[in-house]
Write a protein that holds these residues in place. Structure first.
Motif, PDB file in Angstrom:
ATOM      1  N   GLY A 274       0.646  -1.344   0.174  1.00  0.00           N
ATOM      2  CA  GLY A 274       0.097  -0.079  -0.261  1.00  0.00           C
ATOM      3  C   GLY A 274       0.605   1.161   0.097  1.00  0.00           C
ATOM      4  O   GLY A 274       0.216   2.250  -0.037  1.00  0.00           O
ATOM      5  N   PHE A 275       2.236   1.252  -0.136  1.00  0.00           N
ATOM      6  CA  PHE A 275       3.012   2.428   0.060  1.00  0.00           C
ATOM      7  C   PHE A 275       2.861   3.112  -1.273  1.00  0.00           C
ATOM      8  O   PHE A 275       3.018   2.393  -2.282  1.00  0.00           O
ATOM      9  N   THR A 276       3.028   4.360  -1.223  1.00  0.00           N
ATOM     10  CA  THR A 276       2.880   5.259  -2.552  1.00  0.00           C
ATOM     11  C   THR A 276       4.337   5.729  -2.940  1.00  0.00           C
ATOM     12  O   THR A 276       4.946   6.101  -2.183  1.00  0.00           O
ATOM     13  N   VAL A 277       4.433   5.506  -4.228  1.00  0.00           N
ATOM     14  CA  VAL A 277       5.587   5.856  -4.846  1.00  0.00           C
ATOM     15  C   VAL A 277       5.354   6.744  -6.029  1.00  0.00           C
ATOM     16  O   VAL A 277       4.594   6.481  -6.762  1.00  0.00           O
ATOM     17  N   LEU A 278       6.131   7.865  -6.004  1.00  0.00           N
ATOM     18  CA  LEU A 278       5.904   8.827  -7.259  1.00  0.00           C
ATOM     19  C   LEU A 278       7.522   8.458  -7.982  1.00  0.00           C
ATOM     20  O   LEU A 278       8.508   8.820  -7.354  1.00  0.00           O
ATOM     21  N   ARG A 279       7.185   8.013  -9.209  1.00  0.00           N
ATOM     22  CA  ARG A 279       8.390   7.771 -10.065  1.00  0.00           C
ATOM     23  C   ARG A 279       9.319   8.949 -10.764  1.00  0.00           C
ATOM     24  O   ARG A 279       8.496  10.056 -10.636  1.00  0.00           O
ATOM     25  N   ALA A 280      10.347   8.770 -11.287  1.00  0.00           N
ATOM     26  CA  ALA A 280      10.986   9.694 -11.822  1.00  0.00           C
ATOM     27  C   ALA A 280      10.326  10.495 -12.879  1.00  0.00           C
ATOM     28  O   ALA A 280      10.612  11.338 -13.647  1.00  0.00           O
ATOM     29  N   ASP A 281       9.213   9.667 -13.615  1.00  0.00           N
ATOM     30  CA  ASP A 281       8.571  10.054 -14.807  1.00  0.00           C
ATOM     31  C   ASP A 281       7.403  10.788 -14.404  1.00  0.00           C
ATOM     32  O   ASP A 281       6.737  11.083 -15.072  1.00  0.00           O
ATOM     33  N   GLY A 282       7.309  11.082 -13.151  1.00  0.00           N
ATOM     34  CA  GLY A 282       6.000  11.457 -12.979  1.00  0.00           C
ATOM     35  C   GLY A 282       4.701  11.058 -12.650  1.00  0.00           C
ATOM     36  O   GLY A 282       3.570  11.391 -12.429  1.00  0.00           O
ATOM     37  N   ALA A 284       2.660   8.045 -10.388  1.00  0.00           N
ATOM     38  CA  ALA A 284       2.436   7.565  -8.822  1.00  0.00           C
ATOM     39  C   ALA A 284       1.879   6.207  -8.930  1.00  0.00           C
ATOM     40  O   ALA A 284       0.928   5.935  -9.845  1.00  0.00           O
ATOM     41  N   TRP A 285       2.185   5.398  -7.828  1.00  0.00           N
ATOM     42  CA  TRP A 285       1.534   4.039  -7.991  1.00  0.00           C
ATOM     43  C   TRP A 285       1.715   3.547  -6.452  1.00  0.00           C
ATOM     44  O   TRP A 285       2.199   4.206  -5.664  1.00  0.00           O
ATOM     45  N   ARG A 286       1.044   2.587  -6.094  1.00  0.00           N
ATOM     46  CA  ARG A 286       0.755   1.834  -4.719  1.00  0.00           C
ATOM     47  C   ARG A 286       1.566   0.341  -4.914  1.00  0.00           C
ATOM     48  O   ARG A 286       1.371  -0.099  -5.862  1.00  0.00           O
ATOM     49  N   ASN A 287       2.193   0.214  -3.855  1.00  0.00           N
ATOM     50  CA  ASN A 287       2.465  -1.322  -3.726  1.00  0.00           C
ATOM     51  C   ASN A 287       1.270  -2.022  -3.264  1.00  0.00           C
ATOM     52  O   ASN A 287       0.444  -1.767  -2.511  1.00  0.00           O
ATOM     53  N   THR A 288       1.269  -3.373  -3.884  1.00  0.00           N
ATOM     54  CA  THR A 288      -0.053  -4.227  -3.751  1.00  0.00           C
ATOM     55  C   THR A 288       0.530  -5.645  -3.500  1.00  0.00           C
ATOM     56  O   THR A 288       1.902  -5.947  -3.702  1.00  0.00           O
ATOM     57  N   ARG A 289      -0.430  -6.459  -3.265  1.00  0.00           N
ATOM     58  CA  ARG A 289       0.021  -7.982  -3.120  1.00  0.00           C
ATOM     59  C   ARG A 289       1.457  -8.121  -2.122  1.00  0.00           C
ATOM     60  O   ARG A 289       2.225  -8.851  -2.541  1.00  0.00           O
ATOM     61  N   GLY A 290       1.308  -7.641  -0.941  1.00  0.00           N
ATOM     62  CA  GLY A 290       2.470  -7.725  -0.001  1.00  0.00           C
ATOM     63  C   GLY A 290       3.654  -7.210  -0.556  1.00  0.00           C
ATOM     64  O   GLY A 290       4.876  -7.556  -0.621  1.00  0.00           O
ATOM     65  N   ALA A 291       3.615  -5.854  -1.560  1.00  0.00           N
ATOM     66  CA  ALA A 291       4.732  -5.150  -2.106  1.00  0.00           C
ATOM     67  C   ALA A 291       5.155  -5.733  -3.138  1.00  0.00           C
ATOM     68  O   ALA A 291       6.514  -5.665  -3.496  1.00  0.00           O
ATOM     69  N   THR A 292       4.463  -6.832  -3.623  1.00  0.00           N
ATOM     70  CA  THR A 292       5.372  -7.416  -5.174  1.00  0.00           C
ATOM     71  C   THR A 292       4.541  -7.152  -6.245  1.00  0.00           C
ATOM     72  O   THR A 292       4.856  -7.525  -7.296  1.00  0.00           O
ATOM     73  N   GLY A 293       3.695  -6.129  -6.262  1.00  0.00           N
ATOM     74  CA  GLY A 293       3.039  -5.713  -7.452  1.00  0.00           C
ATOM     75  C   GLY A 293       2.576  -4.173  -7.190  1.00  0.00           C
ATOM     76  O   GLY A 293       2.912  -3.587  -6.238  1.00  0.00           O
ATOM     77  N   ILE A 294       1.905  -3.625  -8.255  1.00  0.00           N
ATOM     78  CA  ILE A 294       1.560  -2.095  -8.187  1.00  0.00           C
ATOM     79  C   ILE A 294       0.107  -1.961  -8.583  1.00  0.00           C
ATOM     80  O   ILE A 294      -0.489  -2.703  -9.450  1.00  0.00           O
ATOM     81  N   SER A 295      -0.568  -0.829  -8.020  1.00  0.00           N
ATOM     82  CA  SER A 295      -1.893  -0.544  -8.564  1.00  0.00           C
ATOM     83  C   SER A 295      -1.828   1.001  -8.777  1.00  0.00           C
ATOM     84  O   SER A 295      -1.013   1.874  -8.251  1.00  0.00           O
ATOM     85  N   ALA A 296      -2.990   1.698  -9.102  1.00  0.00           N
ATOM     86  CA  ALA A 296      -3.390   3.036  -9.018  1.00  0.00           C
ATOM     87  C   ALA A 296      -2.300   3.619  -9.934  1.00  0.00           C
ATOM     88  O   ALA A 296      -1.747   4.856  -9.501  1.00  0.00           O
ATOM     89  N   PHE A 297      -1.920   3.378 -11.068  1.00  0.00           N
ATOM     90  CA  PHE A 297      -0.814   3.997 -11.664  1.00  0.00           C
ATOM     91  C   PHE A 297      -1.211   5.109 -12.690  1.00  0.00           C
ATOM     92  O   PHE A 297      -2.072   4.980 -13.745  1.00  0.00           O
ATOM     93  N   ILE A 298      -0.810   6.293 -12.141  1.00  0.00           N
ATOM     94  CA  ILE A 298      -1.253   7.403 -12.680  1.00  0.00           C
ATOM     95  C   ILE A 298      -0.404   8.563 -12.940  1.00  0.00           C
ATOM     96  O   ILE A 298       0.330   8.746 -11.967  1.00  0.00           O
ATOM     97  N   PRO A 299      -0.584   9.497 -13.843  1.00  0.00           N
ATOM     98  CA  PRO A 299       0.259  10.656 -13.872  1.00  0.00           C
ATOM     99  C   PRO A 299      -0.166  11.755 -12.981  1.00  0.00           C
ATOM    100  O   PRO A 299      -1.298  11.822 -12.599  1.00  0.00           O
ATOM    101  N   VAL A 300       0.970  12.268 -12.203  1.00  0.00           N
ATOM    102  CA  VAL A 300       0.558  13.366 -11.236  1.00  0.00           C
ATOM    103  C   VAL A 300       0.694  14.598 -11.943  1.00  0.00           C
ATOM    104  O   VAL A 300       1.850  15.072 -12.270  1.00  0.00           O
ATOM    105  N   THR A 301      -0.553  15.151 -12.026  1.00  0.00           N
ATOM    106  CA  THR A 301      -0.731  16.606 -12.603  1.00  0.00           C
ATOM    107  C   THR A 301      -1.049  17.566 -11.565  1.00  0.00           C
ATOM    108  O   THR A 301      -1.195  18.985 -11.861  1.00  0.00           O
TER     109      THR A 301
END
Length: 315
Positions: A274-282, A284-301
C-alpha cells in the motif's frame, strides 16, 4: 534527541510521522498540525498508528524517486531503470504538488538522489509549506562532500548498507563503497543530521544484523531499519536465493540487543503493502500484494493525484 516530526489531525485523531524511521505514531495528547520538534525517544514510546484504521483516502507518507541514474549497480536493486527522468523544471513542479498534497512524510530516493544538484532545493520546496518532513535515502558515496548543504534541507537521512562490514557490503555494492558510506555517515552526524542506517535483510547478510546495530551506535546514527527484500526490479532474479519470509526476518530481529539511543524497525513485506511511490517520470503508484505488485498507476498533474486510496495499508 529533539528533532523534527510532522503532525496532523484526522477526524479528531492526531498522527505524528517520523521522517527517519518512517513510522507513524499516536501521541497521548493533541499536537498542533505541521512540523513539530519532539523528543525522538518519547515518540518511539507512543503507539503505532494504523492508516487503515484511520480510513484515510491518501497516504501518510510516500517515496519520491526523481532520479533513475545511480553510480552503483547493486544486483538486488528494485528500481526500473527504463523510466524517463523528469527535467529540472518538471521536478520543481512535482515538488510543489507534493508540498500541497497533505502528505506528512516524503522520502527522496532513486536511483541515487545525491547525483541531483538540485536535491537541497527540492527538499526545501517540499518543506516550505510547513506540513511535511523530508528524508533522503542514499548509498552514501557522495554524502561526505554534500552533508553540509543537505543538513539545512533535510529532516533526516537514510544510508543504505548491505552489511556491517566492508567484506559483505562491498560484495554487493562494489569496491570502496563501504568506506565511502561510512565517511558520509560520519560527516552527516557531524553536521547535525539525524542518520538512520538501512539494510535489506538477505540470506547473505542476516548474520551481521547485530553488528549493524553496534555500528550505528559507534557512528552516532540514531537507528537502524531492516527492510525485507522486495522481489521486483533486478532483485527478482535473486529472490529464490536471498529472500527471507517475514517470519524469518522477525526471528532474526527480535532477539537483537539494541544499544542505548538506537531505534530499530523491521519493515516487513506485509507492512510495505500500500505504500505510495512517485516515479522519476511523474507517475504515482501503490505497492500491492505484499509489495510484490503495483496499482493506481496515474500521472501526477496536481496535488490531488497523490491522494491515492490506501485501504489495507500499514505503511
Amino acid at each position: 534527541m529533539i528533532r523534527a516530526f510532522a503532525a496532523a489531525l484526522f477526524d479528531g485523531t492526531t498522527v505524528v510521522h517520523d521522517p527517519a524511521v518512517g513510522t507513524n505514531h499516536l501521541p497521548p495528547q493533541p499536537l498542533r498540525s505541521g512540523c513539530v520538534a519532539l523528543d525522538d525517544q518519547q515518540v518511539a514510546a507512543w503507539p503505532l498508528a494504523d492508516p487503515a484504521a484511520l480510513a484515510l483516502d491518501y497516504p501518510l507518507s510516500m517515496c519520491w524517486s526523481p532520479i533513475v541514474r545511480c553510480n552503483l549497480a547493486c544486483p538486488q536493486c528494485l528500481d526500473d531503470k527504463t523510466v524517463r527522468e523528469s527535467t529540472a523544471a518538471e521536478r520543481r513542479v512535482l515538488a510543489g504538488h507534493i508540498a500541497a498534497s497533505g502528505v506528512l512524510g516524503v522520502d527522496i530516493s532513486g536511483g541515487e538522489p545525491l547525483l541531483l544538484r538540485d536535491l537541497p532545493d527540492l527538499a526545501l520546496a517540499i518543506r516550505r509549506q510547513g506540513t511535511s518532513v523530508v528524508s533522503c535515502t542514499t548509498n552514501g558515496w557522495h554524502l561526505a562532500r554534500r552533508a553540509g548543504k543537505l543538513a539545512d534541507a533535510l529532516d533526516a537521512i537514510r544510508v543504505s548498507l548491505d552489511g556491517a562490514t566492508a567484506a559483505t557490503h562491498d560484495t554487493w555494492r562494489g569496491q570502496d563503497s563501504y568506506r565511502r558510506a561510512i565517511a558520509g555517515i560520519r560527516a552527516a552526524v557531524d553536521e547535525g543530521l539525524f542518520v538512520q542506517l538501512q539494510m535489506v535483510l538477505m540470506q547473505a547478510n542476516k548474520h551481521e544484523a547485530q553488528q549493524l546495530l553496534d555500528l550505528a551506535a559507534q557512528l552516532g546514527a540514531g537507528g537502524v531499519t531492516f527492510l525485507q527484500m522486495l522481489p521486483i526490479g533486478s532483485g527478482a532474479a535473486l529472490a529464490a536465493e536471498q529472500m527471507l519470509t517475514d517470519e524469518q526476518a522477525q526471528e532474526i530481529v527480535a532477539p537483537l540487543t539494541v544499544p542505548a539511543g538506537v531505534r530499530v524497525r523491521l519493515r516487513t513485506r506485509t507492512s510495505a503493502g500500500g505504500f505510495t511511490v512517485l516515479r522519476a517520470d511523474g507517475y504515482a503508484w501503490r505497492n500491492t500484494r505484499g509489495a510484490t505488485g503495483i496499482s493506481a498507476f496515474i500521472p501526477v498533474t496536481g496535488p490531488g493525484d497523490l491522494r491515492l486510496p490506501t485501504s489495507g495499508s500499514t505503511s
